[in-house]
Enzyme design. Structure first.
Site, PDB file in Angstrom:
ATOM      1  N   CYS A  53       5.039  -8.562   7.735  1.00 28.14           N
ATOM      2  CA  CYS A  53       4.193  -8.132   6.621  1.00 28.14           C
ATOM      3  C   CYS A  53       4.740  -6.888   5.941  1.00 28.14           C
ATOM      4  O   CYS A  53       4.091  -6.301   5.084  1.00 28.14           O
ATOM      5  CB  CYS A  53       2.756  -7.885   7.086  1.00 28.14           C
ATOM      6  N   HIS A  99       6.103   4.744  -1.721  1.00 26.98           N
ATOM      7  CA  HIS A  99       4.911   4.256  -2.405  1.00 26.98           C
ATOM      8  C   HIS A  99       5.242   3.816  -3.830  1.00 26.98           C
ATOM      9  O   HIS A  99       4.706   2.824  -4.328  1.00 26.98           O
ATOM     10  CB  HIS A  99       3.828   5.341  -2.431  1.00 26.98           C
TER      11      HIS A  99
END
Length: 548
Positions: free
Chosen positions: A480, A174
């Site tokens: 993606c 993240h």
């Protein structure tokens, strides 16, 4: 490429953890003091989430939820009730859950950094100390740290923190994803950072993933000048996506809310290749209504609704991913079971099995938003593993008048892409999870970062397999995952047969400009060279040689 002085993270000063117990008469007040501190930390994180966008907003919201998670709060309260002072109770409770999450591994292990970050913030609040975090430098600087909590990354100012280097973390953590969203060059899993002192001059190459301490100033200046020339080409690229010989490749944006979509709309992005819909579900005790969801989805669709009327030559595409929760993103209202390995458990489309209303309500909301905005969104499901799952999902999507597709994140789905394409209209490859599951390596692990590198030939072989299946069926296959944001790798993906690339808005110019500099034949030659290698390092070198 950045050449700048180093700054270090401001850590919580060493605080002596009380060993004695508090009087029974004072325990209720101590529990209230602890509760107020945890609430204050969670409130600040929520406020920051409200002012952020995209992945940063989602991570901050998830961290705020964790700050008020009943499990660790209850463990701390139990210790206070037994006589432990609040600081000791917080330390012991967090240590308990750090050990648990570490044992669970997978995506749950990532929460260890978040938990420790929350611990330090709560202890600082209890002790009347400034909240730990990243200092604001006086001049543009490169931040070096053992690790950086996503909550801290989300608050970085890209004008002042021009690079990020960490010892821990992986390329798809993240922290790394948020840094890319902010346009901050980021290099992770770097050893020896402890010896780099604040103020030292560092040359950071985010593309090559290298960090050089105290380089020759003239060499560093030449490298930065070359990078600035490349950056000028990036700024001058206006789209649409195509190779130098005119082969069309849609350049799309990954977004998570209306604000991020409007930001992407200011770039040459031709649409949205990944609309993550988790944001409106997180940090809620109840499922959002169809109307609430439709309003949120409508903001994203509306941002690109008028794209056909501008310089873009075709109607903008918006691809909506249905709820991808579970594992490290639990939903309070979904009744998640306790799982020994959540990363391989009930997540993504699998949640719909036990909560069928969630998917139906979401599809109804997407359809309502499409009608209100006059758009025709595509809808895809995460974590599809079989053709039967794809068939079932496609039927539900078509019943709402929408176009169905699925994500290729599980190796089984890549291997059977031709069978899956019998039921859906498109595929989108999520390279982050595909790398994790292909290489059997936690994508958040610094120790395994080399295995989860998207340049791994085994991962790219699966990408090529899915792309060839799409070409045979006459159906588009996009990427993606974060691999699409690497300009060099993007050209390889085009050579593998990928028809669209979707990434954080900050990466769109660099990827579009790079693809525009090479021909389709060069891309195919690079792809062939990469598939003939045996390691990620060899693959990157082969691509570089083929494309220069």
């Amino acid at each position: 490429m950045q050449y700048a002085p180093v700054i270090r993270v401001s850590r919580l000063p060493e605080i002596e953890v009380p060993t004695g117990d508090i009087a029974e008469a004072d325990r209720s007040a101590e529990a209230a003091r602890f509760g107020a501190a945890a609430t204050a930390v969670a409130t600040r994180l929520r406020d920051r989430a409200a002012h952020a966008t995209g992945a940063a907003s989602e991570v901050l919201a998830a961290t705020a939820t964790l700050a008020q998670d009943r499990a660790w709060l209850g463990a701390a309260d139990k210790r206070i009730a037994a006589g432990a002072p609040a600081v000791r109770a917080v330390t012991e409770a967090v240590d308990q859950f750090v050990e648990l999450f570490t044992q669970l591994g997978g995506l749950m292990a990532e929460r260890v950094t978040d938990l420790r970050d929350i611990r330090d913030r709560v202890i600082a609040e209890l002790s009347g100390l400034p909240e730990p975090g990243v200092p604001v430098p006086d001049v543009p600087s490169i931040l070096c740290a053992e690790d950086l909590a996503p909550a801290d990354t989300a608050g970085l100012d890209p004008q002042l923190v021009v690079g990020l280097v960490t010892t821990l973390g992986g390329p798809t953590s993240h922290t790394a994803i948020i840094a890319r969203q902010l346009g901050i060059p980021c290099v992770v899993a770097v050893s020896g950072l402890g010896s780099v002192l604040a103020g030292a001059m560092v040359l950071l190459d985010g593309t090559a993933g290298t960090v050089t301490t105290d380089p020759d100033p003239s060499v560093a200046a030449a490298a930065v000048a070359a990078a600035q020339r490349d950056a000028l080409a990036v700024r001058q690229w206006t789209g649409p996506g195509a190779t130098a010989d005119g082969h069309a490749v849609a350049i799309l944006a990954n977004v998570q809310d209306g604000a991020a979509a409007r930001t992407a709309r200011e770039t040459p992005a031709e649409g949205v290749g990944l609309f993550r819909t988790e944001l409106c579900f997180l940090n809620r005790d109840t499922e959002p209504t169809v109307e609430e969801q439709a309003a949120i989805y409508g903001e994203v669709l509306e941002a690109f609704a008028g794209a056909a009327a501008d310089a873009r030559s075709k109607k903008a595409k918006v691809v909506v991913r249905t709820l991808d929760a579970g594992s490290d993103k639990p939903l309070k209202f979904a009744g998640h079971p306790e799982e020994a390995n959540p990363a391989l458990g009930v997540r993504g489309i699998r949640i719909a099995e036990g909560n069928p209303g969630l998917l139906e309500h979401q599809l109804a909301a997407v359809a309502a938003a499409a009608k209100a905005t006059g758009t025709e969104p595509w809808v895809m499901a995460p974590m599809i593993a079989t053709a039967a799952e794809a068939k079932s999902f496609a039927a539900k999507v078509r019943s709402h008048g929408l176009t169905p597709g699925v994500m290729i994140e599980v190796p089984a789905a890549a291997l059977l892409a031709d069978k899956i394409l019998e039921h859906v209209d498109f595929l989108s490859i999520g390279t982050n999870d595909l790398a994790q599951y292909t290489m059997a390596a936690d994508r958040m692990s610094a120790d395994l970062a080399a295995l989860t590198d998207p340049w791994q030939p085994a991962v790219l072989a699966l990408v090529g397999l899915a792309a060839r299946a799409g070409a045979a069926a006459g159906k588009p296959v996009g990427v993606c995952g974060e691999a699409a944001a690497d300009p060099l790798l993007a050209a390889v993906l085009v050579g593998l047969g990928v028809t669209s690339l979707s990434m954080a808005p900050a990466a769109i110019g660099a990827v579009g400009a790079r693809v525009a500099q090479v021909t389709l034949q060069q891309c195919r030659a690079a792809a062939e060279a990469v598939l003939d290698t045996a390691s990620a390092a060899e693959a990157r070198g082969a691509a570089q040689a083929a494309l220069t």
